[in-house]
Design a protein around this motif. Structure first.
Motif, mmCIF file in Angstrom:
data_model
loop_
_atom_site.group_PDB
_atom_site.id
_atom_site.type_symbol
_atom_site.label_atom_id
_atom_site.label_comp_id
_atom_site.label_asym_id
_atom_site.label_seq_id
_atom_site.Cartn_x
_atom_site.Cartn_y
_atom_site.Cartn_z
ATOM 1 N N TYR A 116 0.848 -1.197 0.000
ATOM 2 C CA TYR A 116 0.000 0.000 0.000
ATOM 3 C C TYR A 116 0.884 1.249 0.000
ATOM 4 O O TYR A 116 0.668 2.179 -0.781
ATOM 5 N N VAL A 117 1.887 1.253 0.875
ATOM 6 C CA VAL A 117 2.763 2.422 0.975
ATOM 7 C C VAL A 117 3.549 2.618 -0.319
ATOM 8 O O VAL A 117 3.742 3.746 -0.791
ATOM 9 N N THR A 118 3.998 1.520 -0.922
ATOM 10 C CA THR A 118 4.744 1.612 -2.176
ATOM 11 C C THR A 118 3.870 2.205 -3.279
ATOM 12 O O THR A 118 4.305 3.106 -4.018
ATOM 13 N N ALA A 119 2.645 1.720 -3.394
ATOM 14 C CA ALA A 119 1.723 2.261 -4.399
ATOM 15 C C ALA A 119 1.435 3.732 -4.137
ATOM 16 O O ALA A 119 1.374 4.552 -5.066
ATOM 17 N N PHE A 120 1.262 4.077 -2.876
ATOM 18 C CA PHE A 120 1.008 5.453 -2.428
ATOM 19 C C PHE A 120 2.051 6.405 -3.015
ATOM 20 O O PHE A 120 1.725 7.440 -3.597
ATOM 21 N N PHE A 121 3.348 6.044 -2.873
ATOM 22 C CA PHE A 121 4.414 6.916 -3.357
ATOM 23 C C PHE A 121 4.641 6.788 -4.860
ATOM 24 O O PHE A 121 4.992 7.777 -5.527
ATOM 25 N N ALA A 122 4.463 5.592 -5.436
ATOM 26 C CA ALA A 122 4.693 5.395 -6.864
ATOM 27 C C ALA A 122 3.683 6.172 -7.702
ATOM 28 O O ALA A 122 4.031 6.744 -8.744
ATOM 29 N N ILE A 123 2.439 6.196 -7.258
ATOM 30 C CA ILE A 123 1.405 6.962 -7.963
ATOM 31 C C ILE A 123 1.793 8.437 -7.986
ATOM 32 O O ILE A 123 1.687 9.118 -9.009
ATOM 33 N N SER A 124 2.288 8.911 -6.859
ATOM 34 C CA SER A 124 2.751 10.292 -6.774
ATOM 35 C C SER A 124 3.939 10.538 -7.697
ATOM 36 O O SER A 124 4.026 11.581 -8.352
ATOM 37 N N ARG A 125 4.848 9.582 -7.766
ATOM 38 C CA ARG A 125 6.093 9.756 -8.531
ATOM 39 C C ARG A 125 5.832 9.931 -10.025
ATOM 40 O O ARG A 125 6.609 10.595 -10.715
ATOM 41 N N VAL A 126 4.744 9.349 -10.535
ATOM 42 C CA VAL A 126 4.431 9.522 -11.958
ATOM 43 C C VAL A 126 3.463 10.685 -12.195
ATOM 44 O O VAL A 126 3.017 10.916 -13.313
ATOM 45 N N GLY A 127 3.124 11.400 -11.121
ATOM 46 C CA GLY A 127 2.232 12.548 -11.253
ATOM 47 C C GLY A 127 0.767 12.186 -11.350
ATOM 48 O O GLY A 127 -0.074 13.022 -11.675
ATOM 49 N N ALA A 128 0.453 10.911 -11.066
ATOM 50 C CA ALA A 128 -0.949 10.475 -11.091
ATOM 51 C C ALA A 128 -1.625 10.830 -9.768
ATOM 52 O O ALA A 128 -0.989 11.346 -8.843
ATOM 53 N N VAL A 129 -2.918 10.536 -9.670
ATOM 54 C CA VAL A 129 -3.713 10.926 -8.504
ATOM 55 C C VAL A 129 -4.217 9.674 -7.790
ATOM 56 O O VAL A 129 -4.869 8.823 -8.392
ATOM 57 N N LEU A 130 -3.905 9.574 -6.505
ATOM 58 C CA LEU A 130 -4.316 8.441 -5.679
ATOM 59 C C LEU A 130 -5.815 8.521 -5.360
ATOM 60 O O LEU A 130 -6.312 9.575 -4.944
ATOM 61 N N ILE A 131 -6.518 7.393 -5.538
ATOM 62 C CA ILE A 131 -7.914 7.279 -5.107
ATOM 63 C C ILE A 131 -7.964 6.162 -4.060
ATOM 64 O O ILE A 131 -8.049 4.981 -4.399
ATOM 65 N N PRO A 132 -7.871 6.497 -2.763
ATOM 66 C CA PRO A 132 -7.957 5.452 -1.738
ATOM 67 C C PRO A 132 -9.366 4.858 -1.712
ATOM 68 O O PRO A 132 -10.353 5.593 -1.735
ATOM 69 N N LEU A 133 -9.434 3.527 -1.680
ATOM 70 C CA LEU A 133 -10.728 2.848 -1.742
ATOM 71 C C LEU A 133 -10.793 1.801 -0.639
ATOM 72 O O LEU A 133 -9.881 0.988 -0.497
ATOM 73 N N ASN A 134 -11.857 1.831 0.135
ATOM 74 C CA ASN A 134 -12.054 0.836 1.186
ATOM 75 C C ASN A 134 -12.195 -0.544 0.542
ATOM 76 O O ASN A 134 -13.142 -0.770 -0.222
ATOM 77 N N PRO A 135 -11.280 -1.492 0.813
ATOM 78 C CA PRO A 135 -11.350 -2.804 0.157
ATOM 79 C C PRO A 135 -12.558 -3.636 0.574
ATOM 80 O O PRO A 135 -12.838 -4.670 -0.047
ATOM 81 N N PHE A 136 -13.270 -3.197 1.602
ATOM 82 C CA PHE A 136 -14.436 -3.934 2.071
ATOM 83 C C PHE A 136 -15.751 -3.327 1.593
ATOM 84 O O PHE A 136 -16.829 -3.756 2.007
ATOM 85 N N PHE A 137 -15.671 -2.340 0.707
ATOM 86 C CA PHE A 137 -16.871 -1.746 0.149
ATOM 87 C C PHE A 137 -17.654 -2.778 -0.663
ATOM 88 O O PHE A 137 -17.088 -3.713 -1.232
#
Length: 515
Positions: free
Chosen positions: A71-92
């Motif tokens: 999760y933390v790796t994806a958090f920073f990698a999305i930022s590194r490419v200038g994309a936008v993180l959409i956090p989603l509750n996995p239990f939705f």
């Protein structure tokens, strides 16, 4: 602290700490450990992989993962490419996830369970890639495959303008709204909280909350900013929390009051060594002064109380180490450096000291607005940049903020205004009560009736009649709850807050209340 640029972005924060402390442990998630050097390298590899599958600057990438290193790796990698993180509750549910993915226009999705995501890819036009983490699926791209990337280019990010994340509020009324948070928003709040808590690279942060919640976001960044370690709980349990504090020498314990209360009441509490604890952060609900005292004395934790919201990137106000137990239990402290707050009346005029009004705020942590919802944005943020929190509060002569309750939770009984928070704080002080929630229910005569729902402490009993007498001693007649209901537990949201919406639904379905 990390050697950051004057106006850094989220990726810069990790790079700076990894350059300074490459061998320092960054994360432990109960199954995997990573140093800052390893984390930064995996983030770089994942960022290259995201570019390879077509993720570009400005694209939205959803993360529906339980708490983990990935999760933390994806958090920073999305930022590194200038994309936008959409956090989603996995239990939705499928419907809840579909709304957010559609509204955000998500291009890719990380998940750690097959679930219904294949179906959503067929239904949502923008969703082209699903990335499986810690499992294999025939029609999903595996996380490990993405780590073998090709070239990457330096992405230009304007921290004050470019979005880091769109975080959807819990939607207690109506559809969830996506708060647009810039790199500056989230970094400001993380750094302000870190400074108030005096965090350093010697700190180890327990993370019992879901990382998809705004509190998770701020603590990922708070730990990275100062070079501390994240001790991530995959799923919260009292026993595990106490065991991790002991084994990982945790120094900072954030959480909601319920977590601290459960830990203090654990039958095995005295068998754990909690001497490493230095401080903590309590937010999201009131906490009785007796509990604050116990956290400080029994847990060796000089806990601070904070207030904020998704729209303010979490940290807005916080108590300080010099504040006494009463201030920590009755207030949410003073604004962090750089934040302005005031309370206003229904005409948006500033209230006098000590007068109840809606809390409004201004500062670098405040959202740009709600994604694709200009009308909702205009309601919440005025032309001067003041954000209207929806919380009713007072501010005293020393600048301490007291939250009275949600504006929409205000109960109007026979023309009198009743603030649930005031009654809940009194109920929490009752020796038999472990949890409490006060809600308004419709009534033909009074408009609304006040209903107090309580959960009792283990092996302690009381009656509705006794509780009625207790409240009559403390409040004017119109404020005394019309009804007391003793429950086994109160419904909570994924972030640990009591869900009054679900509680009302339960009462509507099962209980008839009359005056």
């Amino acid at each position: 602290m990390a050697n950051l640029k004057t106006n850094p972005n989220v990726s810069d924060t990790l790079k700076a700490t990894a350059n300074r402390l490459p061998n320092r442990e960054a994360i432990y998630d109960e199954s995997r450990r990573m140093t800052y050097g390893e984390l930064d390298q995996e983030v770089t590899n994942l960022a290259k992989g995201l570019i390879r599958i077509g993720v570009a600057s400005g694209d939205r990438v959803a993360v529906a993962l339980t708490n983990s290193c990935e999760y933390v790796t994806a958090f920073f990698a999305i930022s590194r490419v200038g994309a936008v993180l959409i956090p989603l509750n996995p239990f939705f549910s499928k419907e809840e996830s579909a709304y957010i993915l559609q509204q955000a226009g998500a291009k890719a999705l990380f998940c750690d369970a097959e679930s219904y995501y294949s179906e959503l890819r067929q239904e949502i036009e923008t969703l082209s890639t699903i990335i499986s983490v810690r499992f294999q699926a025939a029609d999903y791209m595996n996380y490990a495959e993405l780590l073998v990337g090709h070239k990457s280019e330096e992405v230009r990010i304007a921290p004050t303008e470019d979005l880091f994340a769109i975080m959807f509020t819990s939607g207690t009324t109506g559809r969830p709204k996506g708060a647009m948070l810039t790199h500056e928003n989230v970094l400001f709040s993380a750094m302000a909280g870190s400074n108030r808590m005096k965090c350093t690279e010697e700190d180890a942060f327990l993370i019992p909350n879901p990382l998809f919640h705004v509190m998770g976001v701020t603590f990922i960044l708070r730990a990275t900013y100062c070079g501390g370690k994240l001790v991530i709980m995959q799923k919260y349990s009292v026993k595990n929390a106490l065991a991790l504090i002991e084994s990982e020498k945790v120094t900072v314990h954030p959480g909601v009051p319920t977590m601290f209360i459960l830990e203090l009441n654990s039958p095995d509490f005295d068998s754990y060594d909690l001497s490493s604890l230095r401080t903590g952060e309590m937010a999201a609900a009131p906490c009785p002064v007796e509990i604050v005292k116990q956290i400080r004395s029994k847990m060796n934790c000089n806990v601070l109380v904070a207030y904020g919201s998704t729209e303010t990137a979490a940290t807005l106000t916080m108590t300080g180490f010099d504040d006494d137990d009463t201030l920590r239990s009755e207030t949410v402290g003073r604004p962090v450096h750089g934040v302005e707050v005031k309370v206003v009346d229904d005409h948006r005029k500033e209230c006098a000291v000590g007068v109840v009004g809606e809390l409004v705020c201004k500062g670098p942590g405040v959202t740009k607005g709600y994604y694709k919802m200009p009308e909702e944005t205009a309601k919440a943020i005025d032309h001067e940049g003041w954000f209207y929190t929806g919380d009713m509060a007072t501010i005293d002569e020393n600048g301490y903020v007291r939250i009275v309750g949600r504006k929409k939770e205000l109960i109007i009984r026979g023309g009198y205004n009743i603030y649930p928070r005031e009654l809940e704080e009194a109920l929490y002080q009752h020796p038999a009560i472990a949890d409490a929630a006060v809600i308004g229910l419709p009534d033909e005569l009074f408009g609304e009736l006040t209903c107090a729902c309580v959960v009792l402490k283990e092996d302690i009993t009381t009656t509705e009649e006794e509780l009625l007498g207790y409240m009559k001693e403390r409040f004017v007649k119109y404020k005394v709850p019309d009804k007391f209901i003793i429950l086994d537990k109160l419904p909570i949201t994924a972030s640990g807050k009591i869900s009054k919406l679900k509680l009302k639904e339960q009462l509507d379905n099962n209980i008839s209340i009359t005056s």
